[in-house]
Write an enzyme that holds these catalytic residues in place. Structure first.
Site, PDB file in Angstrom:
ATOM      1  N   CYS A 105     -66.421  -5.124 -41.886  1.00 36.20           N
ATOM      2  CA  CYS A 105     -64.946  -5.037 -41.089  1.00 36.20           C
ATOM      3  C   CYS A 105     -63.871  -5.333 -41.925  1.00 36.20           C
ATOM      4  CB  CYS A 105     -64.890  -6.271 -40.008  1.00 36.20           C
ATOM      5  SG  CYS A 105     -63.761  -5.880 -38.752  1.00 36.20           S
ATOM      6  N   ARG A 139     -57.181  -3.670 -29.455  1.00 32.51           N
ATOM      7  CA  ARG A 139     -58.263  -4.238 -30.229  1.00 32.51           C
ATOM      8  C   ARG A 139     -59.774  -3.558 -29.695  1.00 32.51           C
ATOM      9  NH1 ARG A 139     -56.983  -7.478 -34.243  1.00 32.51           N
ATOM     10  NH2 ARG A 139     -59.101  -8.089 -34.682  1.00 32.51           N
ATOM     11  N   HIS A 205     -70.296  -7.486 -37.121  1.00 36.22           N
ATOM     12  CA  HIS A 205     -70.500  -8.815 -37.251  1.00 36.22           C
ATOM     13  C   HIS A 205     -71.602  -9.271 -36.720  1.00 36.22           C
ATOM     14  CE1 HIS A 205     -66.178  -9.176 -38.783  1.00 36.22           C
ATOM     15  NE2 HIS A 205     -65.895  -8.588 -37.836  1.00 36.22           N
TER      16      HIS A 205
HETATM   17  N1  GLN Z   1     -57.805  -7.157 -39.626  1.00 35.27           N
HETATM   18  C1  GLN Z   1     -58.846  -6.355 -39.312  1.00 35.27           C
HETATM   19  C2  GLN Z   1     -58.762  -5.555 -37.987  1.00 35.27           C
HETATM   20  O1  GLN Z   1     -58.494  -6.232 -37.292  1.00 35.27           O
HETATM   21  C3  GLN Z   1     -60.340  -6.792 -39.682  1.00 35.27           C
HETATM   22  C4  GLN Z   1     -60.668  -7.691 -38.597  1.00 35.27           C
HETATM   23  C5  GLN Z   1     -62.122  -8.080 -38.984  1.00 35.27           C
HETATM   24  O2  GLN Z   1     -62.689  -8.336 -40.079  1.00 35.27           O
HETATM   25  N2  GLN Z   1     -62.889  -8.492 -37.826  1.00 35.27           N
HETATM   26  O3  GLN Z   1     -58.897  -4.146 -38.065  1.00 35.27           O
END
Ligand code: GLN
Length: 268
Positions: A105, A139, A205
């Protein structure tokens, strides 16, 4: 004169892992990936060493065989961006020479050409992967299942994603796989992650590796082959790991088909 034993000890393949920015880039259990790599080596009696690299540390990257960088929010990414850029050439060289790498990520995003946050801040990457990322307002959150293909072998990968960044692969980039359920790189083109030589980027993740043992072993084998001639790894009893994988796959599929039914219902 050295004894035979010492000679054998010296040529015994050893895996040297470097965990990049463990304090800043570590969310949703990403550190568990390193634990899984270590355990799977120990279960096979493969000597394994783990060192950490933090901001400003002087470390010779050429002494490592497997690199790991986890996820982090935009704030943490801003903090590590410049330090990572200064090591970009060394890290790219290590990968060119066959070292393995797993990035998740936020860490994955910094290994591309650039990451433009949804506030418009530009974080230049190290261009290990031919891809760029742009932050979006929505998101992408949820469980993910992916159909992957590594060294010609197909399989599934399961994990959890939470990102606002949308990653677009360039012509020189190969995806890690195709999304079965979930969003992956950008929620549009069906790709997930990126592969270059033995370096992987992914939005998954989890931790990812405990429930994807085939991926953990792919990384271990490539890491060992970076320095030694190793044909393969001894098999392990992965019954529990595969049960966890199957359970995650079923749950993701159930959520995915429920989501599709709701969307169809809402669209009338
Ligand atoms: N900041 C990044 C995003 O939201 C990575 C987030 C993450 O590593 N979960 O795209």
């Amino acid at each position: 004169m050295k004894s035979d034993m010492t000679d054998k000890e010296e040529v015994r393949p050893t895996l040297r892992i470097l965990h990049l920015y463990p304090d800043l880039m570590n969310i949703y259990g990403d550190r568990g990936n390193v634990i899984a790599l270590v355990r799977r080596c120990q279960w096979r009696n493969i000597p394994v060493l783990v060192n950490e690299l933090n901001l400003g540390d002087e470390v010779d990257l050429s002494s490592y065989d497997l690199f790991f960088i986890g996820g982090g929010q935009d704030r943490e990414q801003t903090l590590v961006c410049e330090d990572l850029r200064q090591r970009g050439e060394e890290l790219r060289r290590a990968v060119e020479q066959g070292a393995a790498l797993l990035s998740v990520c936020g860490g994955y995003q910094l290994l591309g050409r650039e990451f433009v946050t949804w506030k418009g801040e530009v974080l230049p990457g190290i261009a290990l992967f031919d891809m760029r990322t742009e932050g979006g307002e929505k998101r992408f959150i949820g469980n993910v299942a992916v159909r992957s293909r590594l060294d010609g072998v197909s399989g599934t990968l399961v994990g959890f994603e939470n990102h606002s960044g949308r990653t677009w692969l360039g012509p020189g980039a190969k995806p890690l796989g195709k999304v079965i359920w979930g969003y992956g790189n950008n929620g549009e083109d069906g790709t997930e992650g990126c592969v270059y030589k033995a370096a992987l980027g992914t939005y998954l993740h989890g931790s990812l590796l405990p429930k994807n043992p085939h991926l953990a072993d792919w990384l271990i084998l490539h890491g060992l082959c970076h320095r030694y001639k190793v044909e393969g790894l001894d098999p392990l009893d992965d019954e529990l790991e595969w049960k966890a994988h199957e359970a995650a796959l079923k749950r993701t599929q159930a959520e995915g088909s429920l989501g599709a039914r709701i969307t169809t219902f809402l669209r009338g």
